[in-house]
Design an enzyme around this catalytic site. Structure first.
Site, PDB file in Angstrom:
ATOM      1  N   GLU A 150      23.028  -9.280 -22.062  1.00  0.00           N
ATOM      2  CA  GLU A 150      23.444  -8.649 -20.811  1.00  0.00           C
ATOM      3  C   GLU A 150      24.653  -9.338 -20.187  1.00  0.00           C
ATOM      4  O   GLU A 150      25.104  -8.983 -19.106  1.00  0.00           O
ATOM      5  CB  GLU A 150      22.282  -8.562 -19.827  1.00  0.00           C
ATOM      6  CG  GLU A 150      21.547  -9.866 -19.570  1.00  0.00           C
ATOM      7  CD  GLU A 150      20.336  -9.691 -18.643  1.00  0.00           C
ATOM      8  OE1 GLU A 150      20.206  -8.649 -17.996  1.00  0.00           O
ATOM      9  OE2 GLU A 150      19.540 -10.641 -18.572  1.00  0.00           O
TER      10      GLU A 150
ATOM     11  N   HIS B 229       0.822  -1.202   0.000  1.00  0.00           N
ATOM     12  CA  HIS B 229       0.000   0.000   0.000  1.00  0.00           C
ATOM     13  C   HIS B 229       0.854   1.248   0.000  1.00  0.00           C
ATOM     14  O   HIS B 229       0.511   2.246  -0.610  1.00  0.00           O
ATOM     15  CB  HIS B 229      -0.909   0.000   1.233  1.00  0.00           C
ATOM     16  CG  HIS B 229      -2.209  -0.681   0.974  1.00  0.00           C
ATOM     17  ND1 HIS B 229      -2.935  -1.295   1.964  1.00  0.00           N
ATOM     18  CD2 HIS B 229      -2.897  -0.846  -0.167  1.00  0.00           C
ATOM     19  CE1 HIS B 229      -4.029  -1.799   1.440  1.00  0.00           C
ATOM     20  NE2 HIS B 229      -4.024  -1.550   0.144  1.00  0.00           N
TER      21      HIS B 229
ATOM     22  N   ASP C 199      23.088  -5.285 -16.233  1.00  0.00           N
ATOM     23  CA  ASP C 199      23.946  -6.452 -16.031  1.00  0.00           C
ATOM     24  C   ASP C 199      25.156  -6.441 -16.946  1.00  0.00           C
ATOM     25  O   ASP C 199      26.227  -6.894 -16.553  1.00  0.00           O
ATOM     26  CB  ASP C 199      23.140  -7.745 -16.226  1.00  0.00           C
ATOM     27  CG  ASP C 199      22.358  -8.082 -14.982  1.00  0.00           C
ATOM     28  OD1 ASP C 199      22.953  -8.044 -13.888  1.00  0.00           O
ATOM     29  OD2 ASP C 199      21.148  -8.339 -15.097  1.00  0.00           O
TER      30      ASP C 199
ATOM     31  N   CYS D  23      17.034  -1.923 -22.655  1.00  0.00           N
ATOM     32  CA  CYS D  23      15.996  -1.839 -21.620  1.00  0.00           C
ATOM     33  C   CYS D  23      16.603  -1.676 -20.236  1.00  0.00           C
ATOM     34  O   CYS D  23      15.899  -1.696 -19.236  1.00  0.00           O
ATOM     35  CB  CYS D  23      15.071  -3.051 -21.674  1.00  0.00           C
ATOM     36  SG  CYS D  23      15.906  -4.604 -21.318  1.00  0.00           S
TER      37      CYS D  23
HETATM   38  C1  PEP Z   1      19.445  -5.191 -17.186  1.00  0.00           C
HETATM   39  O1  PEP Z   1      20.219  -6.010 -16.692  1.00  0.00           O
HETATM   40  O2  PEP Z   1      19.828  -4.149 -17.758  1.00  0.00           O
HETATM   41  C2  PEP Z   1      17.995  -5.402 -17.128  1.00  0.00           C
HETATM   42  C3  PEP Z   1      17.165  -4.637 -17.785  1.00  0.00           C
HETATM   43  O3  PEP Z   1      17.538  -6.390 -16.336  1.00  0.00           O
HETATM   44  P1  PEP Z   1      17.494  -6.328 -14.734  1.00  0.00           P
HETATM   45  O4  PEP Z   1      17.773  -4.908 -14.318  1.00  0.00           O
HETATM   46  O5  PEP Z   1      16.129  -6.776 -14.361  1.00  0.00           O
HETATM   47  O6  PEP Z   1      18.573  -7.276 -14.341  1.00  0.00           O
HETATM   48 MG    MG Z   2      19.498  -7.947 -16.155  1.00  0.00          MG
END
Ligand code: PEP
Ligand code: MG
Length: 582
Positions: A442, A200, A466, A513
Site C-alpha cells: 500500500e 448501539h 493507501d 483488499c
Molecule cells: C487500504 O489502504 O487499502 C486498506 C485496505 O487499509 P486501510 O483502508 O485500513 O488503510
Molecule cells: Mg491501508
C-alpha cells in the site's frame, strides 16, 4: 441553496432520498438555574413526573414491539428501563436538586456526567460503550422536562404515515427506543453525528436494514430541518440540497439498487466463476468480530481483511492479550476453517485510539503509523502477535502486516513473530507453527519492490486506499482533493500490475483488499489484470460476484492489456466504461 456532502461511516447500505427531520439534542439545551427554597419540592415532583412519563413511554414501546422486531431491540428497551429504575438516575438527582437548589435538568445532567465518568473507567469495551445507553435514557428524561416529550409525537408519526414524503432522521445520536419507532413509521434512513462501529446505533442500523450513516460529526448542525438530502449508506455519504442532476442520478441509482438487491440474493450461494470457468475468491473485510455475521450472510467465503485497530479505539487502555485472543478466536471459529486474514495494528494517521486525539506531527499519514508504530512499540506488538498465534490454533488464521515499505521492517517483524512463537512454545501453548505471513502492498515503495517482498512473504494484499493516497499525494481524508483521488490513474494501475506480476512469478497469492475491490466497476479490470482474490465490505460481495458471473476471462485479459498500455487518465476512464458494457 448550495449543495454539499458530508462523509461518515456507512453502517447500513442502500440509498434514501428525503427531507431531513432534525431530532433535537436535549443535552445541549440544558441550562443551570437556582431555585428559591420554597420551590424545591415542586421541582422534585416535576423530576419524578418526568421519570414516570419516560417509564410509561418505554413500557409502551416494549409492549408495541412487533413479534418480528429484531431481538436486540427488546433487550435494549429492557436495559433502558432498568437504568431508569436505578437509584442513581431516579433518586440521586432529587438529592442534587435539594442540596444544590438547582433545576431538575441540571441535576440529572450532573448525575449523568458522573455515571459516564465511571463507565469510562471500565476495561471491557462493550460495557464501556453502554455509557451511551445512560446518555440516551437521560436524553429522554430531559426531553420531557424541557417540554418536547418525544420527537416522535403522535402528530409527527401520523404525518409520516399520511404523506408520501420520505423523512430522514438527522440526530446527534439515536436511542434504540427511538429507532424502533422509526422502523414502525417507515422513516427512510437515519444519520447521526456520533456512533462507533460497536455503538448501539450501528448495531441497530444493521438489524433494521435501513440505510444509515454514523459518525458524521456535525450533520445535526449543518443540515436544516426540511432540507432535501440523499443518504448513500453504502458509501457513507450524505448529499445535502442536491442539484437536479445529482437528484435524478440518485433516483435512478436508488431504483436500480432496490431491484438489484432483490435479484442478487439468488446468487448468494453460487460460486464466483467466470463464464470460462475461472474461480475468483470473494472475501469480506471486517472491523469488529460481530461483522462476521454480515460477512457470512453476504456469501463471502473467507475474511480477507480484519482491521484489528478498531479493538484499540475509543478507550484509554490497550486491549490485553486475553481480550485480543478472544476476539481473534471468535472470528476464526465462526468462519469454521475458512481463511481469516487478520491484519496487525494499523493505528496512526486518521486512525487514532481516541477520536479527540489530534496528531501533533505535520503529516500524520507519513508518520509513525501501522507497522512503524508496532516496531517502535515492541511490547504492544508482542502482545498482539501472541494473541494471534494462540487464536491460530482455532481456525485458519493468516497474519497480514500493514504499510510495509522496507524489507528491514519485514525482517524485524519476522524476528518478533519468532520471539512470540518461542514464548508460547516455552509455555506449551498451542498455535499454528506454519502460520502464513502476508504483507500489505500500500506504499509505492513496496509496490515497486514487490518482487523482493513476494520472495520473503507467503502472500500479498494490495491496499488500494493507501496506495492511491501515497502514489497520487492525495490525503484520502481531505474533501478538498477528493475529486483527484482516482483508482484508474495510470500510475496506480502500473503499480497494481507490477505487484500482481511479482506475486504470480513466485507463485504467491495476491489480493486487493482496498475499496477498489468492492467497486463493481473495477471488477473486470482487476480480474483481467490477473487477480483471483478480492476482499471487500460484505455489502459489495454479491454485486462483484454478479460481474464475475458475466465475465469472460480471455476478453478481460486483452482489455486489461489495452488499458495498461494507456498513459492518460482521460482515455482510461471511457475505455473502462466501454469494457464494462461487454
Ligand atoms: C487500504 O489502504 O487499502 C486498506 C485496505 O487499509 P486501510 O483502508 O485500513 O488503510
Ligand atoms: Mg491501508
Amino acid at each position: 441553496m448550495t449543495s454539499f456532502s458530508i462523509h461518515g461511516v456507512g453502517v447500513s447500505s442502500g440509498i434514501a432520498i428525503g427531507q431531513a427531520h432534525l431530532v433535537s439534542n436535549a443535552l445541549l439545551e440544558v441550562v443551570h438555574y437556582q431555585l428559591p427554597k420554597h420551590l424545591i419540592d415542586d421541582e422534585i415532583k416535576r423530576f419524578s413526573n418526568a421519570i414516570a412519563a419516560v417509564k410509561q413511554d418505554l413500557e409502551q414501546i416494549k409492549l408495541s414491539l412487533r413479534s418480528n422486531a429484531p431481538a436486540e431491540l427488546g433487550a435494549f428497551i429492557g436495559t433502558h428501563l432498568m437504568m431508569l429504575a436505578d437509584r442513581s438516575l431516579s433518586e440521586i438527582p432529587k438529592d442534587i436538586i435539594r442540596n444544590e437548589q438547582c433545576n431538575a435538568e441540571w441535576a440529572i445532567k450532573l448525575q449523568m456526567d458522573d455515571i459516564v465518568e465511571q463507565f469510562e473507567l471500565i476495561e471491557d469495551e462493550y460495557l464501556r460503550e453502554r455509557k451511551q445507553d445512560v446518555i440516551q435514557v437521560v436524553e429522554r428524561v430531559l426531553k420531557v422536562l424541557l417540554g418536547h416529550a418525544s420527537q416522535l409525537s403522535n402528530k409527527q408519526q401520523n404525518s409520516v404515515i399520511n404523506t408520501e414524503r420520505k423523512l430522514i432522521l438527522v440526530a446527534h445520536d439515536i436511542s434504540p427506543a427511538d429507532a424502533i419507532q422509526f422502523k414502525q413509521h417507515q422513516f427512510a434512513a437515519f444519520i447521526t453525528d456520533v456512533g462507533g462501529v460497536t455503538s448501539h446505533t450501528a448495531i441497530l442500523a444493521r438489524s433494521l436494514n435501513i440505510p444509515s450513516i454514523v459518525a458524521l460529526q456535525r450533520a445535526r448542525d449543518l443540515i436544516n430541518d426540511g432540507e432535501l438530502i440523499i443518504v448513500d449508506g453504502s458509501l457513507g455519504v450524505v448529499i445535502v440540497s442536491p442539484s437536479k442532476e445529482i437528484l435524478a442520478e440518485y433516483k435512478l441509482r436508488q431504483e436500480q439498487w432496490e431491484l438489484e438487491q432483490q435479484k442478487l440474493q439468488r446468487i448468494k450461494s453460487t460460486k464466483a466463476v467466470t463464464m470460462d470457468g475461472i474461480h475468483i475468491e470473494l472475501f469480506a473485510n471486517i472491523e469488529v468480530p460481530e461483522d462476521v455475521t454480515a460477512a457470512k450472510s453476504s456469501g463471502a467465503t473467507g475474511i480477507g481483511l480484519y482491521r484489528t485497530e478498531f479493538l484499540f479505539m475509543n478507550r484509554r487502555d490497550m486491549p490485553d492479550e486475553e481480550e485480543q485472543f478472544v476476539a481473534y478466536k471468535s472470528v476464526a471459529e465462526a468462519m469454521k476453517g475458512a481463511v481469516v486474514i487478520i491484519r496487525t495494528l494499523d493505528l496512526g494517521a486518521d486512525k487514532q485510539m481516541n477520536p479527540d486525539t489530534v496528531s501533533n506531527c505535520a503529516n500524520p499519514a507519513l508518520g509513525l503509523r501501522a507497522i512503524r508504530l508496532c516496531l517502535s512499540e515492541p511490547k504492544i506488538f508482542h502482545t498482539q502477535l501472541r494473541a494471534l498465534l494462540r487464536a491460530s490454533h482455532f481456525g485458519n488464521i493468516k497474519i497480514l502486516i500493514p504499510m510495509l515499505s522496507t524489507l528491514g521492517e519485514l525482517r524485524q517483524t519476522k524476528l518478533l513473530l519468532e520471539r512470540a512463537k518461542q514464548s508460547l512454545r516455552k509455555q506449551g501453548i498451542a498455535f499454528n507453527e506454519t502460520i502464513a505471513l502476508g504483507g500489505m502492498i500500500e506504499v509505492p515503495a513496496a509496490a515497486i519492490n514487490a518482487d523482493a517482498f513476494a520472495k520473503e512473504l507467503d502472500f500479498l494484499s494490495i491496499g488500494t486506499n493507501d496506495l492511491i493516497q501515497y502514489t497520487l499525494a492525495i490525503d484520502r481524508t481531505d474533501d478538498a482533493v477528493a475529486h483527484l483521488y482516482n483508482p484508474l490513474h495510470p500510475s496506480v494501475l502500473k503499480l497494481l500490475s507490477m505487484t500482481i506480476k511479482a506475486a504470480e512469478k513466485l507463485g504467491k497469492s495476491v489480493s486487493v483488499c482496498g475499496e477498489m475491490a468492492g467497486d463493481a466497476k473495477f471488477t473486470k479490470l482487476l480480474i483481467g489484470m490477473g487477480l483471483r482474490q478480492l476482499s471487500m465490505h460484505p455489502s459489495h460481495v454479491l454485486n462483484v460476484k454478479q460481474r464475475i458471473l458475466h465475465s469472460q476471462l480471455s476478453l478481460l485479459n486483452s482489455n486489461a492489456r489495452k488499458i495498461l498500455a494507456l498513459t492518460d487518465l482521460d482515455k482510461i476512464e471511457p475505455m473502462v466504461t466501454k469494457f464494462n458494457q461487454h
